[in-house]
Write a protein that holds these residues in place. Structure first.
Motif, mmCIF file in Angstrom:
data_model
loop_
_atom_site.group_PDB
_atom_site.id
_atom_site.type_symbol
_atom_site.label_atom_id
_atom_site.label_comp_id
_atom_site.label_asym_id
_atom_site.label_seq_id
_atom_site.Cartn_x
_atom_site.Cartn_y
_atom_site.Cartn_z
ATOM 1 N N ARG A 1 0.849 -1.204 0.000
ATOM 2 C CA ARG A 1 0.000 0.000 0.000
ATOM 3 C C ARG A 1 0.879 1.247 0.000
ATOM 4 O O ARG A 1 1.678 1.467 0.906
ATOM 5 C CB ARG A 1 -0.919 0.002 1.221
ATOM 6 C CG ARG A 1 -2.023 1.039 1.137
ATOM 7 C CD ARG A 1 -2.960 0.968 2.328
ATOM 8 N NE ARG A 1 -2.334 1.456 3.548
ATOM 9 C CZ ARG A 1 -1.976 0.699 4.570
ATOM 10 N NH1 ARG A 1 -2.189 -0.614 4.526
ATOM 11 N NH2 ARG A 1 -1.405 1.213 5.643
ATOM 12 N N LEU A 2 0.732 2.060 -1.036
ATOM 13 C CA LEU A 2 1.508 3.300 -1.159
ATOM 14 C C LEU A 2 0.581 4.470 -1.497
ATOM 15 O O LEU A 2 0.890 5.296 -2.354
ATOM 16 C CB LEU A 2 2.577 3.136 -2.257
ATOM 17 C CG LEU A 2 3.706 2.137 -1.961
ATOM 18 C CD1 LEU A 2 4.481 1.809 -3.218
ATOM 19 C CD2 LEU A 2 4.644 2.682 -0.888
ATOM 20 N N ASP A 3 -0.533 4.540 -0.827
ATOM 21 C CA ASP A 3 -1.487 5.616 -1.081
ATOM 22 C C ASP A 3 -1.122 6.861 -0.254
ATOM 23 O O ASP A 3 -0.417 6.777 0.747
ATOM 24 C CB ASP A 3 -2.911 5.158 -0.753
ATOM 25 C CG ASP A 3 -3.010 4.587 0.652
ATOM 26 O OD1 ASP A 3 -1.976 4.167 1.207
ATOM 27 O OD2 ASP A 3 -4.131 4.558 1.209
ATOM 28 N N PHE A 4 -1.585 8.038 -0.711
ATOM 29 C CA PHE A 4 -1.371 9.310 0.002
ATOM 30 C C PHE A 4 0.113 9.580 0.285
ATOM 31 O O PHE A 4 0.486 10.027 1.366
ATOM 32 C CB PHE A 4 -2.162 9.333 1.315
ATOM 33 C CG PHE A 4 -3.658 9.292 1.122
ATOM 34 C CD1 PHE A 4 -4.365 10.436 0.808
ATOM 35 C CD2 PHE A 4 -4.334 8.088 1.251
ATOM 36 C CE1 PHE A 4 -5.742 10.390 0.622
ATOM 37 C CE2 PHE A 4 -5.710 8.033 1.071
ATOM 38 C CZ PHE A 4 -6.417 9.193 0.751
ATOM 39 N N GLN A 5 0.977 9.293 -0.684
ATOM 40 C CA GLN A 5 2.423 9.501 -0.507
ATOM 41 C C GLN A 5 2.948 10.646 -1.377
ATOM 42 O O GLN A 5 4.139 10.933 -1.363
ATOM 43 C CB GLN A 5 3.189 8.221 -0.852
ATOM 44 C CG GLN A 5 2.870 7.024 0.029
ATOM 45 C CD GLN A 5 3.396 7.184 1.432
ATOM 46 O OE1 GLN A 5 4.456 7.777 1.647
ATOM 47 N NE2 GLN A 5 2.668 6.681 2.411
ATOM 48 N N ASN A 6 2.058 11.257 -2.158
ATOM 49 C CA ASN A 6 2.454 12.331 -3.089
ATOM 50 C C ASN A 6 3.508 11.849 -4.091
ATOM 51 O O ASN A 6 4.426 12.570 -4.471
ATOM 52 C CB ASN A 6 2.982 13.558 -2.348
ATOM 53 C CG ASN A 6 2.432 14.852 -2.949
ATOM 54 O OD1 ASN A 6 1.241 14.934 -3.281
ATOM 55 N ND2 ASN A 6 3.272 15.854 -3.109
ATOM 56 N N ILE A 7 3.353 10.590 -4.508
ATOM 57 C CA ILE A 7 4.282 9.981 -5.470
ATOM 58 C C ILE A 7 4.025 10.560 -6.859
ATOM 59 O O ILE A 7 2.896 10.570 -7.345
ATOM 60 C CB ILE A 7 4.108 8.452 -5.491
ATOM 61 C CG1 ILE A 7 4.512 7.857 -4.134
ATOM 62 C CG2 ILE A 7 4.925 7.815 -6.613
ATOM 63 C CD1 ILE A 7 4.132 6.398 -3.973
ATOM 64 N N LEU A 8 5.090 10.997 -7.500
ATOM 65 C CA LEU A 8 4.994 11.554 -8.844
ATOM 66 C C LEU A 8 5.261 10.488 -9.906
ATOM 67 O O LEU A 8 4.647 10.499 -10.966
ATOM 68 C CB LEU A 8 5.990 12.705 -9.010
ATOM 69 C CG LEU A 8 6.052 13.379 -10.390
ATOM 70 C CD1 LEU A 8 4.722 14.042 -10.725
ATOM 71 C CD2 LEU A 8 7.182 14.407 -10.441
ATOM 72 N N ARG A 9 6.176 9.565 -9.598
ATOM 73 C CA ARG A 9 6.606 8.585 -10.614
ATOM 74 C C ARG A 9 6.751 7.195 -9.999
ATOM 75 O O ARG A 9 7.330 7.037 -8.926
ATOM 76 C CB ARG A 9 7.942 9.031 -11.209
ATOM 77 C CG ARG A 9 8.466 8.171 -12.340
ATOM 78 C CD ARG A 9 9.628 8.879 -13.028
ATOM 79 N NE ARG A 9 10.203 8.047 -14.075
ATOM 80 C CZ ARG A 9 11.263 7.260 -13.924
ATOM 81 N NH1 ARG A 9 11.879 7.233 -12.750
ATOM 82 N NH2 ARG A 9 11.731 6.540 -14.915
#
Length: 531
Positions: free
Chosen positions: A49-57
């Motif tokens: 789970r990598l939600d709400f991390q402000n990941i761009l790429r």
């Protein structure tokens, strides 16, 4: 859409982020603490789970080779990428991002549930590889063309579709159209489709659906035909005789033969090329049919070999399991007896006896493995001789397909070419003489007449054509011989290497097992016995 975390700096999906996520989402009990201390292998992670991390790429996921569930929603991802190694992925959530196009999913052949809700997607495409797709969420995007729905007909397992919040959802015929063109759909926009709606939709769009089905059937028939042809070609390639079941080789000789094609216009040539072609093709067909028969023999030899190897390994493993089972019957009893023994002398005696049992088991297992190695080595060597004999026989017989003839098939092809060359040269010289004497009645094309300047020019033209033909024949013969020998060499080398690796794995398994039970005894000796 403005999100609460937009003020955060865009983040890179790096090793630190992944380690933190895996650690936080792993088990929290004692086993989880131990895993965090020793380090969790990314390849063992099945859900991330990598939600709400402000990941761009999306990046650095290549180690998660066994991942089945991936949650990347509520980030600022602009492009679907970096997922090519996640071939076991079943569930993927990319909702609430900034994705503009569907792409980068070509290797996710096991994906069943895909959410792209609330992005900037305008077209449904590039999902062809997702043959197991069951749930597709594309709501709140920018899809405006209702014909996008037709693309989804290829997904036979699709049961749930969400498209609400797109421009197409505002169409009056939106639900009817989808129900008609996707008849196996069960849920649309998270609501079950009732049978009455399906009947109305089918009735309204029946004519268009029938036309579409007809076109789809034609396309499918063509694809099936192409697939069958491709499979047949692969079969011919495996026999090293592809394109020898027709005029391909003969036609290829004239593809680059400019002069030869010009000479076909000469008076007197007539049926000469056709006669030459018919005889040439018959020889090619004989090689082709013989090649297929020999391939069947090689395949049977390989299948028999693999079955023998499998049976030998299974039989050996059963013997090993039987000896281990007998040992483990005594295993717990021996350990308990040592724990319960109060007399130090008797304890030492029991420990020595148990150590001897462990050594005996090790010797038995290693002896079984050595026997198997010898057995497999003999089987492999016998197979190697047999397969090399079959290959040698194939190549030898291709070089003398007809024992009662002096020339092998490829030599026969060269003889035909030489005979044709002599005839063509004779006709060309006669034509030149007629031209020089002014006795040629037929009109020749300008480019053909240009060859008859003098004897050297026409002889060189006929010779150049002849050289091209011979080169094509030689190259095809060399290709057949080289590929056949390379296949045989590679096969035998692979079999030997596979056996070496099998033996190493087995020896490692035996040592690890023996080390484990020896450690149990050592721990008992250093702990319970001393206490």
């Amino acid at each position: 859409m403005q999100r609460l975390y937009d003020s955060m700096e865009p983040r890179v999906m790096d090793e630190d982020m992944l380690k933190l996520a895996v650690g936080e989402q792993g088990p929290q009990e004692e086993a989880g603490q131990l895993a965090r201390q020793e380090g969790i292998l990314f390849k063992d992670v099945v859900s991330l789970r990598l939600d709400f991390q402000n990941i761009l790429r999306i990046d650095n996921l290549w180690q998660f080779e066994n991942l089945r569930k991936l949650q990347l929603d509520n980030n600022i991802i602009e492009k679907i990428e970096g997922l090519e190694h996640l071939v076991h992925l079943v569930w993927l959530d990319l909702s609430f991002n900034n994705i503009e196009a569907i792409e980068g999913l070509d290797t996710l052949v096991n994906l069943e549930d895909l959410s792209l809700f609330n992005n900037r997607i305008a077209k449904i495409d590039s999902l062809d590889a997702l043959v197991k797709l069951q749930v597709l969420s594309l709501g709140n995007n920018q899809i405006g063309n209702i014909m996008n729905i037709i693309y989804l007909r290829r997904f036979k397992d699709l049961r749930s579709l969400s498209l609400s919040g797109n421009p197409i959802a505002e169409s009056e015929d939106y639900k009817m159209f989808i129900c008609a063109y996707l008849p196996d759909l069960v849920y649309l926009d998270f609501r079950r489709i009732d049978d009455h709606m399906k009947e109305l939709a089918e009735s309204k769009h029946q004519y268009s659906i029938d036309e579409l089905k007809h076109r789809e059937n034609l396309i499918q028939a063509r694809l099936d035909d192409e697939l069958a042809q491709q499979m047949e070609l692969e079969k011919h390639k495996a026999a090293f005789v592809e394109h020898l079941n027709g005029s391909f080789l003969f036609d290829s000789m004239y593809t680059e033969d400019v002069e030869g094609n010009k000479l076909a216009y000469l008076p007197g040539v007539g049926e000469l090329p056709l006669t030459y072609k018919d005889k040439f093709v018959i020889i090619c067909l004989n090689i082709f049919e013989y090649g297929l028969k020999q391939q069947e023999k090689r395949k049977l030899e390989l299948d028999t070999f693999n079955e023998c190897i499998k049976e030998a390994i299974q039989e050996n493993q059963e013997q090993g399991k039987h000896r281990i089972a007998k040992f483990e019957e005594k295993h717990l009893l021996s350990l308990n007896a040592i724990r319960e023994e109060l007399d130090l002398t008797n304890i030492e005696v029991r420990i020595v006896e148990y150590s001897e049992d462990i050594t005996e088991l090790f010797n038995v297992l290693m002896t079984l493995e050595m026997q198997l190695v010898e057995q497999l080595e003999e089987t492999i060597n016998m197979f190697e001789r047999n397969i090399m004999d079959l290959v040698a026989l194939f190549l030898e017989n291709v070089q003398s397909l007809y024992p009662f003839l002096d020339d092998p098939p490829m030599a026969q092809c060269r003889d035909l070419e030489n005979h044709h060359h002599e005839k063509l040269l004779e006709i060309s010289i006669n034509t030149l003489e007629k031209i020089l004497k002014g006795e040629l009645d037929e009109d020749l094309p300008e480019d053909v007449r240009a060859l008859f300047v003098d004897k050297d020019t026409i002889v060189n033209a006929v010779g150049a054509s002849h050289d091209i033909h011979l080169l094509k024949i030689d190259n095809r013969e060399d290709e057949l011989v080289t590929r056949t020998n390379s296949w045989c060499t590679h096969l035998v080398d692979t079999i030997h290497k596979d056996e070496i690796m099998r033996n190493r794995r087995r020896v490692k398994e035996i040592n690890q097992y023996i080390d484990h039970i020896q450690n149990e005894l050592d721990n008992l000796e250093c702990g319970d016995v001393i206490d």
